[in-house]
Design an enzyme around this catalytic site. Sequence first.
Site, short mmCIF file in Angstrom:
data_model
loop_
_atom_site.label_atom_id
_atom_site.label_comp_id
_atom_site.label_asym_id
_atom_site.label_seq_id
_atom_site.Cartn_x
_atom_site.Cartn_y
_atom_site.Cartn_z
N ASP A 233 -9.24 -28.74 -15.14
CA ASP A 233 -9.98 -27.98 -16.15
C ASP A 233 -8.98 -27.62 -17.25
OD1 ASP A 233 -11.90 -26.17 -17.35
OD2 ASP A 233 -10.77 -24.54 -16.43
N ASP B 132 -9.62 -24.80 -20.21
CA ASP B 132 -9.61 -23.39 -20.61
C ASP B 132 -9.39 -22.48 -19.42
OD1 ASP B 132 -10.17 -23.65 -23.47
OD2 ASP B 132 -12.02 -24.57 -22.76
N HIS C 203 -20.36 -23.48 -34.87
CA HIS C 203 -19.47 -24.01 -33.84
C HIS C 203 -18.44 -24.97 -34.42
CE1 HIS C 203 -18.34 -26.32 -30.16
NE2 HIS C 203 -18.14 -25.08 -29.78
#
Length: 253
Positions: free
Chosen positions: A9, A11, A82
């Site tokens: 992963d 973050d 975003h």
Amino acid sequence: MALQALIFDVDGTLADTERDGHRVAFNLAFREFGLDWDWDVDLYGKLLAVTGGKERIRYYVESFNTDYAKPDNFDELVASLHKTKTRHYTEMLSGGRIPVRPGVRRLLDEARKAGLRLAIATTTTPDNVTALLKYSLAEDAESWFEVIAAGDIVPAKKPAPDIYFWTLEKMNLGPADCIAFEDSENGLKSSLAAGIQTLITTNDYTADHDFPGAIAILSDLGEPGNACQVFSGDMRGRGYVDVALLKQWHAAA
Ligand code: XBP
Ligand code: MG
């Protein structure tokens, strides 16, 4: 069967990106769009229940800012916000402001030397991964990873297992060939639902999460001379995670 690959992963696992990275970038984007939304550290912790930046903005509007009247073009607004957030975030990374977590560089180096295959399975936008690898690890770090599975390539984000299934398929591996590295409850649900044994390193936002089924729960990967805290799991006398320990855990499963 021998351990073949490590799937990371991003973050919260490779680097502590949320509080001083993503959160700040979201707020800069809101300001740029003239919105008075401000995600403080506590609120952001609640918003992390939903993975994915666009999904998180919607969750905020629908559950925390219910007085806000959505414009007709709300979908477009979310997409533009975003995009702007990603620009701010990658600019922040390019300043080298977010270091990788303890033990990450050491373990990646060791794994590459040991011939383990490496991959990334994350919810975050691909540009964010590229920037983090380049500015926080090494100029050529992207090439260390055989597969980088990120963002919207699967519609259902973590805790759905889809991003891990996608990664396994690309690598032509089964779940039992790998170990995943995660930092959050949603991440662990995703990797375990794909059948992959998972090691957890926690951070401030995930320290109180539940991690049933993890191989071990640690403060970080640790370093020689700077042992990690062990919340659960058997470190077999070591103070840090290395390839030999990963192989022992894998063989024992
Ligand atoms: C990470 C995330 C990401 C980032 C923001 O979850 O939830 O959404 O917070 O990234 P995980 P984007 O570590 O479980 O993959 O804004 O690029 O979506
Ligand atoms: Mg994470």
